[in-house]
Design a protein around this motif. Structure first.
Motif, short mmCIF file in Angstrom:
data_model
loop_
_atom_site.label_atom_id
_atom_site.label_comp_id
_atom_site.label_asym_id
_atom_site.label_seq_id
_atom_site.Cartn_x
_atom_site.Cartn_y
_atom_site.Cartn_z
N LEU A 90 0.84 -1.23 -0.07
CA LEU A 90 0.01 -0.19 -0.04
C LEU A 90 0.90 1.16 -0.14
N TYR A 91 1.62 1.44 1.06
CA TYR A 91 2.43 2.60 1.06
C TYR A 91 3.74 2.17 1.88
N PRO A 92 4.79 3.06 1.62
CA PRO A 92 6.29 2.74 2.10
C PRO A 92 5.88 3.01 3.46
N LEU A 93 6.34 2.19 4.31
CA LEU A 93 6.49 2.32 5.77
C LEU A 93 7.38 1.82 6.67
N GLU A 94 7.26 2.17 7.95
CA GLU A 94 8.32 1.39 8.79
C GLU A 94 7.32 1.15 9.88
N ILE A 95 7.63 -0.04 10.37
CA ILE A 95 6.70 -0.83 11.48
C ILE A 95 7.38 -1.90 12.32
N VAL A 96 7.11 -1.58 13.65
CA VAL A 96 7.62 -2.22 14.63
C VAL A 96 6.65 -3.16 15.39
N PHE A 97 6.57 -4.46 15.46
CA PHE A 97 5.87 -5.24 16.37
C PHE A 97 6.58 -5.72 17.77
N GLY A 98 5.68 -5.37 18.86
CA GLY A 98 6.47 -5.66 20.07
C GLY A 98 5.60 -7.19 20.40
N MET A 99 6.28 -8.00 20.87
CA MET A 99 5.36 -9.20 21.36
C MET A 99 4.30 -9.00 22.67
N ASN A 100 4.66 -7.85 23.24
CA ASN A 100 3.71 -7.44 24.25
C ASN A 100 2.33 -6.73 23.53
N GLY A 101 2.04 -6.99 22.20
CA GLY A 101 0.93 -6.14 21.84
C GLY A 101 0.99 -4.76 21.47
N ARG A 102 2.17 -4.38 21.39
CA ARG A 102 2.27 -2.74 20.76
C ARG A 102 2.95 -2.55 19.70
N VAL A 103 2.34 -1.65 18.74
CA VAL A 103 2.66 -1.76 17.37
C VAL A 103 2.86 -0.38 17.16
N TRP A 104 4.20 -0.06 16.37
CA TRP A 104 4.51 1.38 16.03
C TRP A 104 4.59 1.47 14.51
N VAL A 105 3.96 2.48 14.04
CA VAL A 105 3.95 2.65 12.74
C VAL A 105 4.30 3.78 12.19
N LYS A 106 4.85 4.03 11.23
CA LYS A 106 5.27 5.42 10.60
C LYS A 106 5.32 5.31 8.86
N ALA A 107 4.42 6.19 8.61
CA ALA A 107 4.27 6.39 7.07
C ALA A 107 4.74 7.85 6.90
N LYS A 108 4.51 8.07 5.48
CA LYS A 108 5.04 9.39 5.27
C LYS A 108 4.19 10.55 5.53
N THR A 109 2.78 10.43 5.72
CA THR A 109 1.77 11.34 6.01
C THR A 109 1.28 10.79 7.29
N ILE A 110 0.52 11.90 7.95
CA ILE A 110 -0.38 11.42 9.22
C ILE A 110 -1.45 10.45 8.89
N GLN A 111 -1.92 10.96 7.73
CA GLN A 111 -3.10 10.21 7.04
C GLN A 111 -2.96 8.92 6.84
N GLN A 112 -1.86 8.56 6.12
CA GLN A 112 -1.52 7.12 5.61
C GLN A 112 -1.13 6.25 7.13
N THR A 113 -0.49 7.06 8.10
CA THR A 113 -0.03 6.21 9.25
C THR A 113 -1.58 5.82 10.02
N LEU A 114 -2.53 6.80 9.95
CA LEU A 114 -3.75 6.48 10.65
C LEU A 114 -4.23 5.39 9.85
N ILE A 115 -4.33 5.31 8.55
CA ILE A 115 -5.07 4.26 7.80
C ILE A 115 -4.42 3.09 8.09
#
Lengths: 444, 273
Positions: free
Chosen positions: B222-247
């Motif tokens: 979909l979009y170029p993104l950075e993503i980190v998954f923690g086994m504790n249920g936390r996910v960190w996402v970053k895309a180019k814009t705020i809108q894309q990150t939210l999606i």
């Protein structure tokens, strides 16, 4: 247990999103989350869901002696509780600042606005009045507790019915719900709280903040309004400076939102009333949607239904034509006839004496007749028997099927003669065809 | 009440225990006992109770069974401690690993897990990190790549940390590090200042981290993104814009209760817009 801290990156992201007029759940600035109202089996019990925030409201009543300075007024009592179930950060048995603040706000919103007619709660002036107690429990916390709690409180109060009371002289009679229908409280108007969260010193505003937005906000403005746009309570917290026209604009928005919510509440109450009256299913158990993560599922087997009709026709065409039937009923005695094969009827002799009783026992017999019809019907279709199954339907006189189970259970049918005996054979034949066909279809 | 007791007493007495092999992929409930494959061969459930412990007897060389999460060894059987689906993995030969795939939100630290934590306090030479467990984990300032006593890592309160547990057991405070055994960061360390952190259930995280997860591949298109998954249920996402990150965040959250078809539909609709 400690509250999960808010990370710097969340805070920064939220503020930037708000500046771009975007919210985490895709709402617009002035949008509320979905509100769902469901009622319990008892009167005065409801659960209000505002997004993921859930509040349970329960109203109860008690006869007590009134306060000295208000001898003719009932007593209203509100209590909101934040249990640990809602969020692990809430400590049990301790009055946190948040809890005190919410409770006082609720009281101001509902008691001081005089939305409930307390004088109608008086039974004997100075001696006995009703005390109405509203208990609210937060079941899940996802922000904006006060709005959800105020909706739950007013909905529970509207839904509540107190037992009827009559006073005759000195005698006070309390009626149970069976003796007299419980009476609803008289409610003048419905004040509902609307929260506004302010960010960046009041530059940005959001309606119905969720939990994360509440953590980032600088200030909160709560306005309680009823649907006539009368402001019942207004409270600003968080120490931000608001301009006059900001507050005015908020009150206008609140008016619109409250009108929508009030309509929703009334619809929910009407719905519940209707379901109760019709005797349908109600209560929380009925309102909970089935959300299963794992479930036992029946695997669906694909069935080819493309040429099912042709196949059925084919089978019917190939099947043997039904044998001819004796179309003439045999008269044994007056009032008794036999159609088709069967053994001799032994009821002929006693028929006359029975006839007298027939009128009295008519209803009982009808029931027996029904069950018998069902039984024999199944048998016939199951075995595809040669005998003609007669469904007695439209004779004007009393009908009877007599079975002799020990000899030949399937085949004997006797019918009291009606005026239309002649018609029966043709009809019977038709019915039989149908049955046969049904049986065939079943077999396929 | 009486009924419950009778059921409870019935299962250890034998007769109720099911063979683990027959209930693979089915739902098991806490308290249930499961028979291992070697026991079911020998005389069935009734006689299994009388047999001596086979796990560490001479049969050990043939069958080696590992109890994964949600299971506990109870004599010579497996005792289910969580509600969920029973899973099994066969490493080559013999018993293999059994575990219960359950659904929960609360994280319990496990040694070796990679998690996302939030720094809550700096005290002396350790950081306190909230990982969503019952207790905050500790993180030494020396446990970063290239950190020395002179050269301290730049970590502020409120920062996000991606790290690994080196100590995690029920009696001790869990301890995290941000380096691997060679002293390399290997992707761990402080996570950037932008992007969005959100929480999902632990089951979803495991699903997303599975080696052949389609969701991640589809999201990546979909979009170029950075993503980190923690086994504790936390996910960190970053895309180019705020809108894309939210999606992206909303899609990942919604994926939990979607079938593959529904998901494909949504992804294709998003790709069009």
């Amino acid at each position: 247990m400690k509250e999960t801290p808010l990370s710097n990156c969340e805070r920064r992201f939220l503020l930037r999103a708000i500046e771009e007029k975007k919210r985490l759940d895709g709402r617009q600035t002035y949008d509320y989350r979905n509100i769902k109202i469901s009622f319990g089996t008892d009167y005065g019990c409801c659960i209000v869901e505002l997004g993921k925030t859930r509040v349970l409201g329960q109203v109860s009543c008690e006869l007590v002696s009134p306060k000295l300075n208000r001898a003719t007024e009932g007593i209203l009592f509100f209590n909101l509780e934040l249990s640990q179930m809602a969020a692990p950060a809430f400590e049990p048995g301790r009055q946190s600042d948040l809890l005190v603040k919410l409770n006082r706000l609720l009281e101001r919103c509902l008691r001081n606005s005089k939305c409930i007619d307390t004088e109608s709660l008086c039974v004997v002036a100075g001696e006995k009045v009703w005390q109405i107690r509203v208990d609210l429990h937060l079941l899940n916390h996802d922000g904006n507790i006060i709005d959800a709690a105020s909706i739950a409180a007013i909905v529970a109060l509207c839904h509540f019915r107190r037992p009827d009371v009559s006073v005759q002289g000195d005698e006070v009679t309390l009626y149970t719900p069976e003796e007299r229908d419980p009476v609803p409280l008289s409610i003048h108007h419905m004040p509902i709280c609307v929260s506004f969260a302010f960010f960046r010193q009041g530059t940005y505003l959001l309606v119905d903040p969720n939990e994360r937005e509440e953590r980032v906000m600088d200030g909160l403005l709560v306005i309680a309004v009823n649907k006539h746009r009368e402001i019942c309570t207004i409270q600003s917290s968080g120490g931000i400076m608001l301009l006059k026209d900001q507050v005015l604009r908020c009150s206008k928005i609140a008016g619109v939102k409250v009108a929508e919510i009030t309509e929703l509440i009334q619809k929910a109450l009407e719905n519940d009333q209707k379901v109760r009256k019709e005797g349908g299913k109600f209560g929380f158990a009925e309102s909970i949607a089935n959300q299963r993560i794992t479930a036992f599922k029946m695997e669906k087997a694909p069935i080819d239904t493309s040429d099912i009709e042709e196949k059925a026709e084919e089978i019917i065409a190939e099947a043997e034509p039904p044998p001819e039937v004796v179309s003439k009923p045999v008269l044994w005695t007056a009032g008794t006839a036999q159609i088709g094969e069967g053994v001799e009827n032994s009821w002929g002799d006693i028929e006359d004496s029975e006839k007298e009783d027939e009128d009295e026992g008519g209803s009982d017999e009808a029931i027996i007749l029904d069950s018998m019809k069902m039984d024999t019907g199944v048998e016939v279709s199951g075995t595809g028997s040669q005998d003609a199954p007669i469904v007695l339907s439209d004779s004007e006189e009393e009908e009877m099927i007599i079975l002799e189970p020990d000899k030949n259970p399937k085949k004997i049918r006797t019918q009291t003669i009606s005026a239309k005996t002649e018609k029966i054979p043709s009809k019977k034949q038709l019915k039989k065809r149908k049955k046969k066909r049904a049986a065939m279809l079943k077999l396929t | 009440m009486a009924e419950v007791v009778s059921v409870m007493t019935e299962s250890p007495a034998g007769g109720r225990a099911r063979a683990a092999r027959t209930v693979l992929g089915q739902v098991v409930l806490p308290g249930e006992e499961l028979l291992l494959p070697e026991q079911e061969d020998e005389g069935g459930p009734g006689s299994a109770g009388e047999r001596p412990l086979r796990l560490n007897a001479e049969a050990r060389s043939q069958v080696r069974v590992v109890c994964g999460p949600g299971l506990r060894r109870c004599g010579d059987r497996l005792l289910v401690t969580k509600c969920g689906r029973l899973r099994h993995k066969e490493p080559g030969s013999g018993g293999g690993v059994y575990w219960v795939d359950s659904q929960q939100k609360r994280y319990v630290p496990v040694k070796g897990d990679h998690v996302i934590g939030i720094v809550t306090a700096k005290s002396g030479d350790i950081f306190k990190v909230d990982v969503g467990g019952s207790e905050p984990a500790s993180l030494s300032y020396l446990a970063f790549e290239g950190a020395t006593k002179r050269n301290r890592p730049n970590v502020q309160v409120g920062d996000l940390i991606y790290g690994q547990f080196v100590v995690a057991n029920k009696d001790m405070e869990p301890e995290m590090v941000c380096i691997d055994s060679c002293g390399r960061a290997n992707g761990m360390g402080v996570i950037g200042q932008d992007g969005l952190l959100f929480k999902v259930t632990l089951g979803l995280i495991r699903k997303l981290l599975a080696p052949d997860c389609e969701i991640i591949q589809e999201v990546g298109k979909l979009y170029p993104l950075e993503i980190v998954f923690g086994m504790n249920g936390r996910v960190w996402v970053k895309a180019k814009t705020i809108q894309q990150t939210l999606i992206l965040a909303n899609i990942l959250e919604a994926c939990e209760h979607m079938t593959a078809d529904q998901r494909k539909q949504i992804f294709s609709r998003l790709a069009e817009s």
